[in-house]
Scaffold this active site. Structure first.
Site, PDB file in Angstrom:
ATOM      1  N   GLY A 125      41.286  48.070  39.820  1.00 23.26           N
ATOM      2  CA  GLY A 125      39.841  48.125  38.995  1.00 23.26           C
ATOM      3  C   GLY A 125      38.531  48.289  39.765  1.00 23.26           C
ATOM      4  O   GLY A 125      38.591  49.070  40.811  1.00 23.26           O
ATOM      5  N   HIS A 159      41.145  48.012  35.099  1.00 22.67           N
ATOM      6  CA  HIS A 159      39.735  47.320  34.163  1.00 22.67           C
ATOM      7  C   HIS A 159      38.623  47.802  35.210  1.00 22.67           C
ATOM      8  O   HIS A 159      38.270  48.305  36.207  1.00 22.67           O
ATOM      9  CB  HIS A 159      39.858  45.739  34.266  1.00 22.67           C
ATOM     10  CG  HIS A 159      39.476  45.271  35.430  1.00 22.67           C
ATOM     11  ND1 HIS A 159      38.600  45.424  36.412  1.00 22.67           N
ATOM     12  CD2 HIS A 159      40.124  44.403  36.328  1.00 22.67           C
ATOM     13  CE1 HIS A 159      38.371  44.157  37.208  1.00 22.67           C
ATOM     14  NE2 HIS A 159      39.657  44.595  37.767  1.00 22.67           N
ATOM     15  N   ASP A 160      37.821  49.268  34.173  1.00 25.71           N
ATOM     16  CA  ASP A 160      36.728  49.486  34.798  1.00 25.71           C
ATOM     17  C   ASP A 160      36.458  51.289  35.930  1.00 25.71           C
ATOM     18  O   ASP A 160      35.768  51.282  36.291  1.00 25.71           O
ATOM     19  CB  ASP A 160      35.674  48.689  35.507  1.00 25.71           C
ATOM     20  CG  ASP A 160      35.322  47.159  34.500  1.00 25.71           C
ATOM     21  OD1 ASP A 160      35.016  47.062  33.979  1.00 25.71           O
ATOM     22  OD2 ASP A 160      36.154  46.126  34.748  1.00 25.71           O
TER      23      ASP A 160
END
Length: 269
Positions: A139, A121-122
């Site tokens: 992430g 994520h991100d």
């Protein structure tokens, strides 16, 4: 002309481009956008607010856009954007962003993700990147253009890998890796510049030699890293490739970077 297999499930709201191919048992969520010429070979799941660029191919059991693997995630709407002409092989996973990371995960164009690799994520992945089998990006990772990572390599959350860097197989990146750097080891050390990659991409010989000189000064044993960065920035003020490394280190603030294990012999190759 598009072809969608009879066993595929396309939920209402999904937006499909022209000339796409969706194979057996694929599932496409209601907020997914597939660009022109996208191919899902079979058993591919694309969920969430995910956009996939033109001509990208996804192979069986890729799972794209499922909720982030972050215990702080509370169901906020976030996105995953994958660029054009990418290859996403079997079992690859990619997650959208979170509120704590800007709500978006981005992958550039012409990237290759081999079997079992993961984009957390991100994370921001540049263009022309290659992740070999089972590479793991945690992430909030940033990966520059033309990076290659060997099988089983891993990057810790918030770490940065500079453009044109090479990460050896089974290497764990705990600190930022400079552009054009070569890193290996269970806990990554800097093993010089990615000279093979620079040659393959037709970098000028004189430019590479300047990079090597700057590297030696940057990781010389004298002084602090901060002092050496400023010295290199001044000495090579008119060299864009060196300034890219200087800017990368400065942008990291207090973050540690990968350094040579034997500081007295930087870039011995």
């Amino acid at each position: 002309m598009s072809h969608i297999h009879a066993t595929a499930i396309i939920e209402d709201g999904a937006r499909l481009g022209a000339d796409i191919r969706i194979g057996p048992y694929c599932i496409i969520g209601p907020n997914v956008v597939l660009g022109d010429g996208v191919i899902l070979h079979a058993h591919v799941v694309v969920a969430g607010h995910t956009t996939i660029g033109a001509r990208t191919q996804l192979y069986p059991f890729a799972s794209i856009g499922q909720p982030p693997q972050d215990l702080k995630f509370r169901g906020e709407i976030s996105t995953l954007v994958i660029g054009e002409d990418c290859t996403i092989r079997e079992g690859v996973t990619m997650n959208p962003g979170t509120a704590g990371g800007g709500l978006e995960t981005i992958v550039g164009n012409r990237c290759t993700f081999l079997t079992g690799s993961h984009v957390g994520h991100d994370t921001k992945v540049g263009s022309d990147v290659i992740l070999s089998n089972n590479v793991m990006l945690a992430g909030h990772v940033t990966v520059g253009d033309f990076v290659i990572m060997g099988g089983g390599a891993a990057v810790i959350q918030f770490a940065r890998v500079g453009s044109h860097a090479f990460v050896g197989g089974l290497t764990g990146i705990e600190n930022d890796l400079i552009p054009y750097g070569l890193a290996t080891g269970n806990r990554a050390r800097l093993d010089g510049l990615n000279l093979v990659g620079l040659r393959r991409r037709n970098f000028d010989r004189d430019a590479v030699n300047v990079l090597r000189r700057a590297y030696r000064e940057l990781f010389a044993p004298e002084g602090t890293l901060k002092e050496r960065v400023e010295d290199v920035a001044t000495t090579f003020a008119d060299t864009p490739l060196v300034q890219e490394i200087v800017d990368f280190i400065r942008a990291g603030g207090d973050r540690a970077i990968c350094t040579p294990r034997i500081a007295e012999r930087p870039d011995a190759a």
